[in-house]
Design a protein around this motif. Sequence first.
Motif, PDB file in Angstrom:
ATOM      1  N   LEU A 137       0.779  -1.242  -0.046  1.00 61.56           N
ATOM      2  CA  LEU A 137       0.018   0.062   0.082  1.00 61.56           C
ATOM      3  C   LEU A 137       0.718   1.135   0.009  1.00 61.56           C
ATOM      4  CD1 LEU A 137      -2.894  -1.283   2.393  1.00 61.56           C
ATOM      5  CD2 LEU A 137      -3.113  -0.188   0.068  1.00 61.56           C
ATOM      6  N   GLN A 138       2.021   1.479   0.791  1.00 63.95           N
ATOM      7  CA  GLN A 138       2.801   2.426   0.706  1.00 63.95           C
ATOM      8  C   GLN A 138       3.516   2.554  -0.498  1.00 63.95           C
ATOM      9  OE1 GLN A 138       6.181   2.024   3.431  1.00 63.95           O
ATOM     10  NE2 GLN A 138       4.841   2.497   5.155  1.00 63.95           N
ATOM     11  N   ALA A 139       3.700   1.581  -1.537  1.00 63.01           N
ATOM     12  CA  ALA A 139       4.305   1.629  -2.657  1.00 63.01           C
ATOM     13  C   ALA A 139       3.121   2.322  -3.578  1.00 63.01           C
ATOM     14  CB  ALA A 139       4.653   0.206  -3.274  1.00 63.01           C
ATOM     15  N   LEU A 140       2.004   1.861  -3.305  1.00 66.14           N
ATOM     16  CA  LEU A 140       0.806   2.464  -4.232  1.00 66.14           C
ATOM     17  C   LEU A 140       0.774   3.850  -3.943  1.00 66.14           C
ATOM     18  CD1 LEU A 140      -1.410   1.809  -6.302  1.00 66.14           C
ATOM     19  CD2 LEU A 140      -2.939   1.103  -4.148  1.00 66.14           C
ATOM     20  N   CYS A 194      -8.258  -4.091  -3.731  1.00 66.45           N
ATOM     21  CA  CYS A 194      -8.016  -2.558  -3.969  1.00 66.45           C
ATOM     22  C   CYS A 194      -8.852  -2.257  -5.103  1.00 66.45           C
ATOM     23  CB  CYS A 194      -6.656  -2.305  -4.440  1.00 66.45           C
ATOM     24  SG  CYS A 194      -5.722  -1.489  -3.146  1.00 66.45           S
ATOM     25  N   PRO A 195     -10.180  -2.184  -5.013  1.00 62.37           N
ATOM     26  CA  PRO A 195     -11.215  -1.930  -6.289  1.00 62.37           C
ATOM     27  C   PRO A 195     -10.558  -0.586  -6.888  1.00 62.37           C
ATOM     28  CG  PRO A 195     -12.297  -1.832  -4.094  1.00 62.37           C
ATOM     29  CD  PRO A 195     -11.065  -2.302  -3.845  1.00 62.37           C
ATOM     30  N   VAL A 196     -10.926  -0.618  -8.281  1.00 61.83           N
ATOM     31  CA  VAL A 196     -10.957   0.786  -8.968  1.00 61.83           C
ATOM     32  C   VAL A 196     -12.541   1.243  -8.694  1.00 61.83           C
ATOM     33  CG1 VAL A 196     -11.102   1.587 -11.327  1.00 61.83           C
ATOM     34  CG2 VAL A 196      -9.262   0.328 -10.586  1.00 61.83           C
ATOM     35  N   VAL A 197     -12.561   2.503  -8.230  1.00 57.18           N
ATOM     36  CA  VAL A 197     -14.080   2.866  -7.954  1.00 57.18           C
ATOM     37  C   VAL A 197     -14.007   4.123  -8.970  1.00 57.18           C
ATOM     38  CG1 VAL A 197     -14.021   2.387  -5.423  1.00 57.18           C
ATOM     39  CG2 VAL A 197     -12.825   4.589  -6.159  1.00 57.18           C
ATOM     40  N   ASP A 198     -13.415   4.784  -9.578  1.00 58.06           N
ATOM     41  CA  ASP A 198     -13.503   5.640 -10.682  1.00 58.06           C
ATOM     42  C   ASP A 198     -12.482   5.490 -11.840  1.00 58.06           C
ATOM     43  OD1 ASP A 198     -14.938   7.249 -11.806  1.00 58.06           O
ATOM     44  OD2 ASP A 198     -14.852   9.127 -10.645  1.00 58.06           O
ATOM     45  N   VAL A 199     -12.947   6.040 -12.706  1.00 58.48           N
ATOM     46  CA  VAL A 199     -12.085   6.123 -14.171  1.00 58.48           C
ATOM     47  C   VAL A 199     -11.667   7.545 -14.330  1.00 58.48           C
ATOM     48  CG1 VAL A 199     -11.451   5.660 -16.614  1.00 58.48           C
ATOM     49  CG2 VAL A 199     -12.689   3.971 -15.195  1.00 58.48           C
ATOM     50  N   ARG A 236      -8.924   5.891  -9.679  1.00 57.76           N
ATOM     51  CA  ARG A 236      -9.145   6.017  -8.393  1.00 57.76           C
ATOM     52  C   ARG A 236      -9.299   4.578  -8.013  1.00 57.76           C
ATOM     53  NH1 ARG A 236     -10.546   9.199  -3.826  1.00 57.76           N
ATOM     54  NH2 ARG A 236      -9.503  11.243  -5.053  1.00 57.76           N
ATOM     55  N   TRP A 237      -8.677   4.395  -6.616  1.00 62.13           N
ATOM     56  CA  TRP A 237      -8.493   3.204  -6.055  1.00 62.13           C
ATOM     57  C   TRP A 237      -9.003   3.217  -4.662  1.00 62.13           C
ATOM     58  CZ3 TRP A 237      -5.539   2.951  -2.063  1.00 62.13           C
ATOM     59  CH2 TRP A 237      -4.345   3.898  -1.927  1.00 62.13           C
ATOM     60  N   ARG A 238      -9.589   2.339  -3.880  1.00 59.09           N
ATOM     61  CA  ARG A 238      -9.642   2.377  -2.436  1.00 59.09           C
ATOM     62  C   ARG A 238      -9.230   0.982  -2.040  1.00 59.09           C
ATOM     63  NH1 ARG A 238     -13.958   0.120   0.168  1.00 59.09           N
ATOM     64  NH2 ARG A 238     -14.959  -0.609  -1.538  1.00 59.09           N
ATOM     65  N   ASP A 239      -8.582   1.050  -0.550  1.00 59.84           N
ATOM     66  CA  ASP A 239      -8.558  -0.135  -0.103  1.00 59.84           C
ATOM     67  C   ASP A 239      -9.330  -0.885   0.431  1.00 59.84           C
ATOM     68  OD1 ASP A 239      -7.270  -1.931   1.498  1.00 59.84           O
ATOM     69  OD2 ASP A 239      -6.113  -0.616   2.986  1.00 59.84           O
ATOM     70  N   ALA A 240      -9.986  -1.870   0.083  1.00 64.44           N
ATOM     71  CA  ALA A 240     -11.097  -2.817   0.582  1.00 64.44           C
ATOM     72  C   ALA A 240     -11.008  -3.201   1.919  1.00 64.44           C
ATOM     73  CB  ALA A 240     -11.534  -3.498  -0.414  1.00 64.44           C
ATOM     74  N   LEU A 241      -9.796  -3.189   2.411  1.00 65.50           N
ATOM     75  CA  LEU A 241      -9.636  -4.069   3.756  1.00 65.50           C
ATOM     76  C   LEU A 241      -9.446  -2.831   4.965  1.00 65.50           C
ATOM     77  CD1 LEU A 241      -7.075  -6.976   2.840  1.00 65.50           C
ATOM     78  CD2 LEU A 241      -9.610  -6.965   2.830  1.00 65.50           C
ATOM     79  N   GLN A 269     -12.408   1.803   7.710  1.00 65.72           N
ATOM     80  CA  GLN A 269     -12.898   3.113   7.585  1.00 65.72           C
ATOM     81  C   GLN A 269     -13.333   3.401   6.185  1.00 65.72           C
ATOM     82  OE1 GLN A 269     -13.004   4.179  10.853  1.00 65.72           O
ATOM     83  NE2 GLN A 269     -11.867   2.371  11.261  1.00 65.72           N
ATOM     84  N   GLY A 270     -12.587   2.753   5.308  1.00 64.21           N
ATOM     85  CA  GLY A 270     -13.114   3.157   3.731  1.00 64.21           C
ATOM     86  C   GLY A 270     -12.145   4.376   3.347  1.00 64.21           C
ATOM     87  N   ALA A 271     -11.301   4.905   4.384  1.00 61.49           N
ATOM     88  CA  ALA A 271     -10.810   6.103   4.021  1.00 61.49           C
ATOM     89  C   ALA A 271      -9.530   6.025   3.282  1.00 61.49           C
ATOM     90  CB  ALA A 271     -10.519   6.790   5.257  1.00 61.49           C
ATOM     91  N   ARG A 272      -8.911   4.950   3.202  1.00 61.50           N
ATOM     92  CA  ARG A 272      -7.588   4.995   2.499  1.00 61.50           C
ATOM     93  C   ARG A 272      -7.784   4.752   0.938  1.00 61.50           C
ATOM     94  NH1 ARG A 272      -2.407   1.487   4.912  1.00 61.50           N
ATOM     95  NH2 ARG A 272      -0.721   2.803   3.711  1.00 61.50           N
ATOM     96  N   CYS A 273      -7.547   5.851   0.433  1.00 67.48           N
ATOM     97  CA  CYS A 273      -7.732   5.787  -1.269  1.00 67.48           C
ATOM     98  C   CYS A 273      -6.865   6.645  -1.873  1.00 67.48           C
ATOM     99  CB  CYS A 273      -9.258   6.043  -1.496  1.00 67.48           C
ATOM    100  SG  CYS A 273      -9.604   7.807  -0.861  1.00 67.48           S
ATOM    101  N   GLY A 274      -6.717   6.643  -3.116  1.00 66.03           N
ATOM    102  CA  GLY A 274      -5.612   7.311  -4.002  1.00 66.03           C
ATOM    103  C   GLY A 274      -6.181   7.464  -5.360  1.00 66.03           C
ATOM    104  N   GLU A 275      -5.332   7.875  -6.168  1.00 69.18           N
ATOM    105  CA  GLU A 275      -5.163   8.302  -7.598  1.00 69.18           C
ATOM    106  C   GLU A 275      -4.043   8.079  -8.296  1.00 69.18           C
ATOM    107  OE1 GLU A 275      -8.766  11.590  -7.824  1.00 69.18           O
ATOM    108  OE2 GLU A 275      -7.015  12.051  -8.812  1.00 69.18           O
ATOM    109  N   VAL A 276      -3.888   7.259  -9.655  1.00 74.95           N
ATOM    110  CA  VAL A 276      -2.758   6.929 -10.381  1.00 74.95           C
ATOM    111  C   VAL A 276      -3.162   7.243 -11.603  1.00 74.95           C
ATOM    112  CG1 VAL A 276      -1.048   5.183 -10.803  1.00 74.95           C
ATOM    113  CG2 VAL A 276      -1.956   5.129  -8.674  1.00 74.95           C
ATOM    114  N   ARG A 277      -2.066   7.911 -12.549  1.00 75.21           N
ATOM    115  CA  ARG A 277      -2.315   8.544 -13.617  1.00 75.21           C
ATOM    116  C   ARG A 277      -1.610   7.191 -14.499  1.00 75.21           C
ATOM    117  NH1 ARG A 277      -4.780  11.886 -11.446  1.00 75.21           N
ATOM    118  NH2 ARG A 277      -6.121  13.402 -12.394  1.00 75.21           N
TER     119      ARG A 277
END
Length: 540
Positions: free
Chosen positions: A19-22, A198-203, A214-219, A222-230
């Motif tokens: 997750l850190q790497a992500l 780590c589902p993709v929740v948006d394109v 945009r991804w989210r950490d399903a585990l 709190q559902g708060a851990r998420c981020g974006e990668v281009r």
Amino acid sequence: MTSRTAAQPPACTDRAELLQALEALHEVDLIVIGGGASGLGVALDARLRGLSVLLLESHDFAGGTSSRATKLVHGGVRYLAQGNIGLVREALHERRALLNNAPHLAQPLAFVMPAYRPWEVPFYGAGLKIYDALAGAASLGPTEWLGRARTAQQLPGVNPRHLFGGVKYWDGQFDDARLALALARTAAAQGALLLNYCPVVDVLHERGRTRGVRWRDALDGQGARCGEVRARCVVNATGVWVDDIRRMDDAARGSATAAMVAPSQGVHLVVDRSFLPSREALLVPRTRDGRVLFAVPWLGHVILGTTDTPRHDTVREPRALPEETAFILKESAHVLAHAPLAEDVLSIWVGLRPLVRPADDEEGATKSISREHTVRVSPAGLVTVTGGKWTTYRAMAEDVLRHCEQAGLLPALPPCRTRQFPLLGAPAAGSAAIPLTELPGLHTYGSEAACVQALPGATEALGLGLTEAMVRHAVRHEYARSVEDVLARRHRMLFLDAARAAAVAPAVAAILQEEIGVDGDLEAFLQLALQYRQVPLLQP
Ligand SMILES: Cc1cc2nc3c(=O)[nH]c(=O)nc-3n(C[C@H](O)[C@H](O)[C@H](O)COP(=O)(O)OP(=O)(O)OC[C@H]3O[C@@H](n4cnc5c(N)ncnc54)[C@H](O)[C@@H]3O)c2cc1C
């Protein structure tokens, strides 16, 4: 992203580190959505051609259709009957490549078609000679016509009443979920970053072009851990769920999405090996209602299946219909000396085929829909791949990257390297392999067996070939996070014997607790194991 070689000890799959790497990742060449056969194949191919690759899987690797195949590495005898020569020829060559690249997880298997009418031997025998000819140098062995005595001898357990003879031909079999893991880990060893749960929740889009996710950490409870990668290019390889991602892509343009996939469900029943104690599989090419039925010895058990029933939803754990189990049991009773009954079923599991809808398709039977894969590039540049079969995952990946190049989403790439690229664990050529028809064990780990044995609990047996050390290996090196990950896909106990898997589950949960401080959703697994034991029956 660092590059590792297969010669090094197995890499750790510590989730915090992944997750850190992500989170540190802002842009890559290629993002792959979906960690089944299609997505993993693309990730490995792309990485081997030098691209930086991120693969995101919403659940577990092979948690969708890719752990629920009939386990055949095949050209598709059925497609030959439909006259689809190109599809069969390609699959026969891919069969050879797969067997070469992962001999610990994919091996040749002989099939015998018992004939109960005199014309069946020459009729099917001639068809299978064409199958051999299409394989050419990739053939695994010649088709043989068998007399009554040899058929009964090769297929102990076959129903001898009115048996006339048989036809023997060669295809392959594999462990689908472990092959998926081998692909994931090989891609990671080459420097790709892959995460499960780590589902993709948006394109994401920029100036009307698909430019990331945009991804989210399903585990994360709190559902708060998420981020974006281009990324320069995004590949949607989400099987029967491709339309969900396509909708996210189309929403940015405000356009509607026409469904691309017509799901079709296939049911498998697993029974004790004593129902077919042979090294050969049994094929009924045409059941009384015109379908195909297999009885395949696999990991010390026998798989009976399958069905082809259109569905209108894409649930994660589809349930079998009473008509489907009745069909499999009834047809098995015609060809097996001891007819299996519902109470003999040790596990029942269902997979959804991502069949590609013809552009002008309305409703209708999925049996006639093409089994070939399809690649489509959206107006915004999202590349979607679906359909096809496990056997051809490698060729599909090559085709996906060709489309990415042709659409100008990726620069001209160096040649594909996956045709001859051994997957992690592939033993040295010539080393004797224990057949996949036999109970699972250390041999399934190939060249990694010694690493597994070096872990604590190597002699602590949990049943059906699973040891405590294997559970630790699953957690430390194979991305396992739950009891289900371990008992459904790192080891296949849930698919082989659901009651036994339920009995072993608390011990697996205790090891997970020790290793990563969670019980791995023990309660949810016990519920799932109950579902895998319940055979729906027709009401009298
Ligand atoms: C009953 C049956 C029997 C079969 N038997 C054989 C056989 O014997 N031999 C053979 O060669 N082929 C066989 N096949 C075909 C083969 O199993 C499939 O073609 C193949 O597994 C499809 O792989 P996939 O990666 O496209 O889909 P999947 O394996 O379903 O992978 C898609 C992945 O995408 C993930 N995902 C979904 N949404 C998201 C999101 N938002 N973010 C991130 N990830 C997401 C899912 O969780 C899933 O893991 C069979 C299929 C069925 C149904």
